[in-house]
Design a protein around this motif. Sequence first.
Motif, PDB file in Angstrom:
ATOM      1  N   GLY A 116       0.791  -0.953  -0.309  1.00 28.11           N
ATOM      2  CA  GLY A 116      -0.027  -0.547  -0.006  1.00 28.11           C
ATOM      3  C   GLY A 116       0.618   1.367  -0.239  1.00 28.11           C
ATOM      4  O   GLY A 116       1.748   1.533   0.947  1.00 28.11           O
ATOM      5  N   GLN A 117       0.624   1.981  -0.869  1.00 27.67           N
ATOM      6  CA  GLN A 117       1.412   3.621  -1.046  1.00 27.67           C
ATOM      7  C   GLN A 117       0.551   4.127   0.140  1.00 27.67           C
ATOM      8  O   GLN A 117       1.949   4.622   0.790  1.00 27.67           O
ATOM      9  N   SER A 118       0.185   3.890   0.611  1.00 28.04           N
ATOM     10  CA  SER A 118      -0.597   5.280   1.844  1.00 28.04           C
ATOM     11  C   SER A 118       0.450   4.509   3.387  1.00 28.04           C
ATOM     12  O   SER A 118       1.078   5.239   4.198  1.00 28.04           O
ATOM     13  N   ASN A 119       0.386   3.316   3.004  1.00 22.87           N
ATOM     14  CA  ASN A 119       1.351   2.763   3.946  1.00 22.87           C
ATOM     15  C   ASN A 119       3.056   2.559   4.125  1.00 22.87           C
ATOM     16  O   ASN A 119       4.020   3.109   5.039  1.00 22.87           O
ATOM     17  N   ALA A 120       3.355   3.678   2.951  1.00 27.95           N
ATOM     18  CA  ALA A 120       4.907   3.321   2.686  1.00 27.95           C
ATOM     19  C   ALA A 120       4.457   4.691   2.890  1.00 27.95           C
ATOM     20  O   ALA A 120       5.570   5.206   3.711  1.00 27.95           O
TER      21      ALA A 120
ATOM     22  N   HIS B  93       7.830   5.742   5.645  1.00 23.60           N
ATOM     23  CA  HIS B  93       8.102   6.670   5.151  1.00 23.60           C
ATOM     24  C   HIS B  93       8.632   7.995   7.145  1.00 23.60           C
ATOM     25  O   HIS B  93       9.851   8.191   7.877  1.00 23.60           O
ATOM     26  N   LEU B  94       7.032   8.248   7.221  1.00 25.60           N
ATOM     27  CA  LEU B  94       7.369   8.825   8.574  1.00 25.60           C
ATOM     28  C   LEU B  94       8.379   8.187   9.577  1.00 25.60           C
ATOM     29  O   LEU B  94       8.524   8.864  10.660  1.00 25.60           O
TER      30      LEU B  94
ATOM     31  N   ASP C 253       9.336  15.062   5.622  1.00 27.29           N
ATOM     32  CA  ASP C 253      10.095  15.557   6.206  1.00 27.29           C
ATOM     33  C   ASP C 253      10.536  16.898   6.560  1.00 27.29           C
ATOM     34  O   ASP C 253      10.912  17.000   7.651  1.00 27.29           O
ATOM     35  N   GLY C 254       9.558  17.539   6.696  1.00 25.21           N
ATOM     36  CA  GLY C 254       9.755  19.081   6.198  1.00 25.21           C
ATOM     37  C   GLY C 254       8.805  19.359   7.375  1.00 25.21           C
ATOM     38  O   GLY C 254       8.652  19.828   8.752  1.00 25.21           O
ATOM     39  N   LEU C 255       7.843  17.945   7.769  1.00 27.87           N
ATOM     40  CA  LEU C 255       6.294  18.016   8.785  1.00 27.87           C
ATOM     41  C   LEU C 255       7.300  17.604  10.172  1.00 27.87           C
ATOM     42  O   LEU C 255       7.011  18.361  11.392  1.00 27.87           O
ATOM     43  N   VAL C 256       8.230  16.067   9.531  1.00 27.02           N
ATOM     44  CA  VAL C 256       9.361  16.293  11.048  1.00 27.02           C
ATOM     45  C   VAL C 256       9.723  16.964  11.405  1.00 27.02           C
ATOM     46  O   VAL C 256       9.567  16.818  13.349  1.00 27.02           O
ATOM     47  N   ALA C 257      10.372  17.073  10.542  1.00 31.55           N
ATOM     48  CA  ALA C 257      11.204  18.395  11.262  1.00 31.55           C
ATOM     49  C   ALA C 257      10.944  19.783  11.907  1.00 31.55           C
ATOM     50  O   ALA C 257      11.008  20.225  12.851  1.00 31.55           O
ATOM     51  N   ASP C 258       9.321  19.923  12.015  1.00 32.25           N
ATOM     52  CA  ASP C 258       9.155  21.236  13.314  1.00 32.25           C
ATOM     53  C   ASP C 258       7.806  20.484  13.919  1.00 32.25           C
ATOM     54  O   ASP C 258       7.294  21.320  14.804  1.00 32.25           O
TER      55      ASP C 258
END
Length: 202
Positions: free
Chosen positions: A17-21, A25-26, A196-201
């Motif tokens: 599943g792409q949403s699972n991918a 990643h998150l 990546d930007g979300l996690v950084a914030d």
Amino acid sequence: MATRILLVTSSILGEHGQSNALASHLRERVAGRDGLAVTHRDLAAESLPHLGLEELSSWQVDPEARSAEQQVLAQRSDSLIEELNAHDVLVLAVPMYNFGIPSQLKAWFDRVMRAGTTFRYTEQGPEGLVKGKRAVILAARGGQYAGTELDSQTPHLKAMLGMIGIVDVSVIYAEGLAMGDSLREAALKEARQAIDGLVADL
């Protein structure tokens, strides 16, 4: 204190599943980072039954007066709401099935959207009782629907989240995933960068 992330996945395709991918990643980006912690609830692996009258009715009974069966039924909703309340950020990894959300995710919402517990009706209209949280939707789609009439999924999710009080909602789209390799890879790369930007914030 760590920022607590509740990651809810609902794809029936497992590792394909792409949403699972995107969810994976998150998790990879969060792993090992100080101040961030993730709880993962996989609604496909541990699916909830459709909400029925007996379970719905169990919520209306005072906890001290519930039968043993009612206690078990009410605990499904109670535990999911407790889990939601214990986290700061809700991340929903959502595939699009027939222009809507997976039934597994709808079954989750049916239990966390609970009158008198996560929202209440007032003379001015409904009031959400889940305060101070933000939500992020990781939306994976085979076609390109964002901003069109066919995207009934995004407003549906925002409306349900808003009903319980979560109004700080952002969406990371990965679209056109079934429209050729180049488009798929470009969409996934852009979505991963946004994560990546979300996690950084956080």
